[in-house]
Design a protein around this motif. Structure first.
Motif, PDB file in Angstrom:
ATOM      1  N   LEU D   2      -3.463   6.348   1.426  1.00  0.00           N
ATOM      2  CA  LEU D   2      -2.364   6.417   0.389  1.00  0.00           C
ATOM      3  C   LEU D   2      -2.950   5.962  -0.918  1.00  0.00           C
ATOM      4  O   LEU D   2      -2.791   6.776  -1.988  1.00  0.00           O
ATOM      5  CB  LEU D   2      -1.072   5.364   0.542  1.00  0.00           C
ATOM      6  N   VAL D  33       7.390   6.314   3.349  1.00  0.00           N
ATOM      7  CA  VAL D  33       6.404   5.737   3.808  1.00  0.00           C
ATOM      8  C   VAL D  33       5.668   5.007   2.552  1.00  0.00           C
ATOM      9  O   VAL D  33       5.053   3.956   2.648  1.00  0.00           O
ATOM     10  CB  VAL D  33       5.209   6.542   4.503  1.00  0.00           C
ATOM     11  N   VAL D  34       5.455   5.534   1.434  1.00  0.00           N
ATOM     12  CA  VAL D  34       4.840   5.199   0.339  1.00  0.00           C
ATOM     13  C   VAL D  34       5.784   4.032  -0.220  1.00  0.00           C
ATOM     14  O   VAL D  34       5.063   2.903  -0.542  1.00  0.00           O
ATOM     15  CB  VAL D  34       4.824   6.123  -0.778  1.00  0.00           C
ATOM     16  N   TYR D  36       7.527   2.136   1.692  1.00  0.00           N
ATOM     17  CA  TYR D  36       7.272   1.083   2.738  1.00  0.00           C
ATOM     18  C   TYR D  36       5.998   0.159   2.425  1.00  0.00           C
ATOM     19  O   TYR D  36       6.124  -0.729   2.561  1.00  0.00           O
ATOM     20  CB  TYR D  36       6.995   1.726   4.012  1.00  0.00           C
ATOM     21  N   TYR D  37       4.905   0.780   2.173  1.00  0.00           N
ATOM     22  CA  TYR D  37       3.858   0.095   1.750  1.00  0.00           C
ATOM     23  C   TYR D  37       3.661  -0.391   0.191  1.00  0.00           C
ATOM     24  O   TYR D  37       3.160  -1.515   0.154  1.00  0.00           O
ATOM     25  CB  TYR D  37       2.763   1.096   2.020  1.00  0.00           C
ATOM     26  N   PHE D  38       4.170   0.330  -0.625  1.00  0.00           N
ATOM     27  CA  PHE D  38       4.287  -0.006  -1.958  1.00  0.00           C
ATOM     28  C   PHE D  38       5.599  -0.194  -2.344  1.00  0.00           C
ATOM     29  O   PHE D  38       6.175   0.836  -2.987  1.00  0.00           O
ATOM     30  CB  PHE D  38       3.314   0.628  -2.947  1.00  0.00           C
ATOM     31  N   SER D  39       6.320  -1.398  -2.317  1.00  0.00           N
ATOM     32  CA  SER D  39       7.698  -1.434  -2.399  1.00  0.00           C
ATOM     33  C   SER D  39       8.158  -0.763  -3.873  1.00  0.00           C
ATOM     34  O   SER D  39       9.017  -0.189  -3.874  1.00  0.00           O
ATOM     35  CB  SER D  39       8.474  -2.651  -2.345  1.00  0.00           C
ATOM     36  N   ALA D  47      -1.837  -2.458  -6.676  1.00  0.00           N
ATOM     37  CA  ALA D  47      -2.803  -2.235  -5.521  1.00  0.00           C
ATOM     38  C   ALA D  47      -4.104  -1.380  -6.024  1.00  0.00           C
ATOM     39  O   ALA D  47      -5.182  -1.634  -5.579  1.00  0.00           O
ATOM     40  CB  ALA D  47      -1.857  -1.582  -4.367  1.00  0.00           C
TER      41      ALA D  47
END
Lengths: 209, 209, 209, 209
Positions: D2, D33-34, D36-39, D47
């Motif tokens: 990502l 999903v994005v 999910y990882y980077f709220s 990040a």
DNA sequence: TATGAATGAGTCTTCATTCAT
DNA sequence: CATGAATGAAGACTCATTCAT
């Protein structure tokens, strides 16, 4: 009209659970139109209060006059409220959900509209009546206003339910008015004086605990 | 515990607006855990009613006995309900939002738990009293039960609000009980017979302001 | 004016992130007006380049003459560019964001306006100087033009930042000119010949103005 | 991965114009999903800086030592930066767009990572050199750092462009290094002393590696 | 039993654009 | 000429739910 759709849906599902999309659908427009007129959920809520609730509140409270008797004030308010609610069937639900509840979405907005002066008139009259011995001393002059409004909202909101549970017709406006006004003014128990030839010393209720 | 978090959030935001995610967060677990225990929002609602509301309802209604006087029944229910609500402060909000309202998420579930037989006992006693002339004829034998429950829920739910608006302390449980029971049994107006120059002056409640 | 609002916003947020709505708001009109004048984002970008950037570019490059010395050309361009940027503070941001970047929204439009012939004049003069031994052989005759423009844009764009980080005043135009011209013409290292005990009066570059 | 997709897209379109949807698509996952990882977009930007930019910055600045010569420091930084950028071709675009620009989305985040102490080392060395007469007095000890970084970023970002305009190959890393280091250390003008008929082989800067 | 990863559907909101006036 | 109304598409973000582990 958008506000009409919104108020109905608020009553049905609650304000928080009512999406712009549903309002739009109900009103036959696209969601973007709702945003066009009410840029924000807040703006929508403001509009509901300003354009729909405020006039109702005014129509209920404006006629209250300082030198009316308590009975006149109360039966007048109950009457006008029942009439107003009949014209706006979405009100009771919304009132209980969004105004009485601690985090109700309309609470703050409506509280600012409450005619506190008029409310005080009732409180004052009740307190005076208590000093003069014409109003029952157990009644709280402040709480009575909430009881009054609450009883109307509660019974209109649950009118359908009553019919449902007890398999009878939903109580009419006349029945509600008679019950609510009767309760507020006389309570359940019959006046001792009105009863056949009896003393009333024993009138205080005995509670088990 | 999950149910505890859920009931609190239901009271704060309403059931429809309370996501699994928030419940999980409040309870300090992941959303998947909530879903693991309550596969469904329905299952969650069921659990709230079964494990939290039903016991309360039972504790309120179980003691009602066929041959109690109406006054005893009513003041007893009001007492027990006030006590139960004090132990479960989330109830009044939820009651008004999710049970009294037409589309309340808990409505159907709770209605099935309502002890209709006990309710009928009250209705019967009231009607009998009206035939015997001891109960005011304006009161509706069915509606009175809703009035009673409603007044308790309403006043406990808005206790904080009252203090807020009128800048005084929120009414205590004792004040609420006195007001509600007084209203239900006697209403506002003083017995004509009880009036002139007679005893009960000293019963007045002293309030700070 | 619309273009003024647009250029400012481009500098602040970048062209891609600047919506017609914001431009309209900044200019005090409705979004439809912006769309009325610039039917398209492309049209808007064209206008920015044609009416705002092209004149600036011309004013910087037009005075460059074939037979000026390299030092004259360079210090002249730097001077005029610094002056132009001072009048159009939105330029450096936009230049770096929208022109130097591979997918900058203004890149193609501006490249067509670049006076390639003038650029070649500089390149030619530098190359000639290198053959004659007056220009340092490490310098790339093509890249030097980018270095020159880039240094001005870069330092004007970050002038505020410098003050911020090092808690001093932002460097003035004079300071920037001295640094940039000095760097371009002499670099960091002092001439070996010019060092201890020698006069170096003639080393300072003479600028036209 | 990502972050890789994100950094590339940031370089291509700018951070503000890069939607989660595009990142997801580029990475072959769903937009959720994005999230999910980077709220949050902020979390994503954090990040990028933490995991991609910070290591690069460190690798460039860490080797700078207090007692290196200015020439060593500068040619070292330029070298390492060119190498780092070659491994991370997305950096120059992003640097210019999101860091140098006043409202660049990464600006604040990156500035906190800038090794101010190392920057001061260079500034100090330059100032000392100026007092000792080995560094040209026109150079600003603070600005020179920005010139240095800026020249690398600028020329790597526009390397493709140069080839395009002048119909030649894009300049190689070696060419860029020679030009940038030459410019920084010697500037355009040839030493007066070094001129007549002399080789200049010895003028080349010695670099550590 | 418990949970991190993943996702499709849905939320609010903003946008560029069109169109009738 | 100018603009208020309207909208479809797309934005970020949340949600309930599934699934592999």
């Amino acid at each position: 009209m958008l506000l009409t759709a919104a108020t109905r849906l608020f009553a049905e599902q609650g304000a928080a659970a009512t999406s712009f999309a549903v309002i739009a659908q109900r009103a036959g427009v696209t969601p973007a139109v709702v945003h066009y007129y009410f840029s924000d959920r807040n703006a929508l809520l403001d509009a509901v209060v300003d354009e729909r609730l405020a006039p109702l509140i005014a129509s209920v409270w404006d006629p209250v006059e300082e030198d009316d008797s308590v009975a006149t004030m109360i039966s007048g308010i109950v009457d006008r409220l029942l009439a107003g609610v009949e014209r706006n069937p979405w009100v009771p639900s919304t009132w209980m959900r969004e105004i009485l509840n601690e985090n109700g979405l309309l609470r703050k907005r409506v509280l600012q509209r409450l005619p506190v002066d008029k409310v005080r008139i009732i409180g004052g009259a009740v307190a005076r009546g208590q000093r003069e011995g014409t109003i029952h001393p157990d009644i709280d002059p402040v709480l009575i206003v909430f009881s009054m409004l609450g009883l109307v909202m509660l019974h209109t909101a649950t009118a359908g339910l009553v019919g449902n549970i007890f398999h009878c017709e939903a109580p009419s406006r006349a029945v509600l008015r008679r019950h609510i006004t009767g309760l507020l003014l006389h309570g359940l128990e019959m006046d001792a004086a009105a009863q056949p030839g009896r003393a009333c010393g024993r009138r205080r209720v005995r509670r088990k605990r």
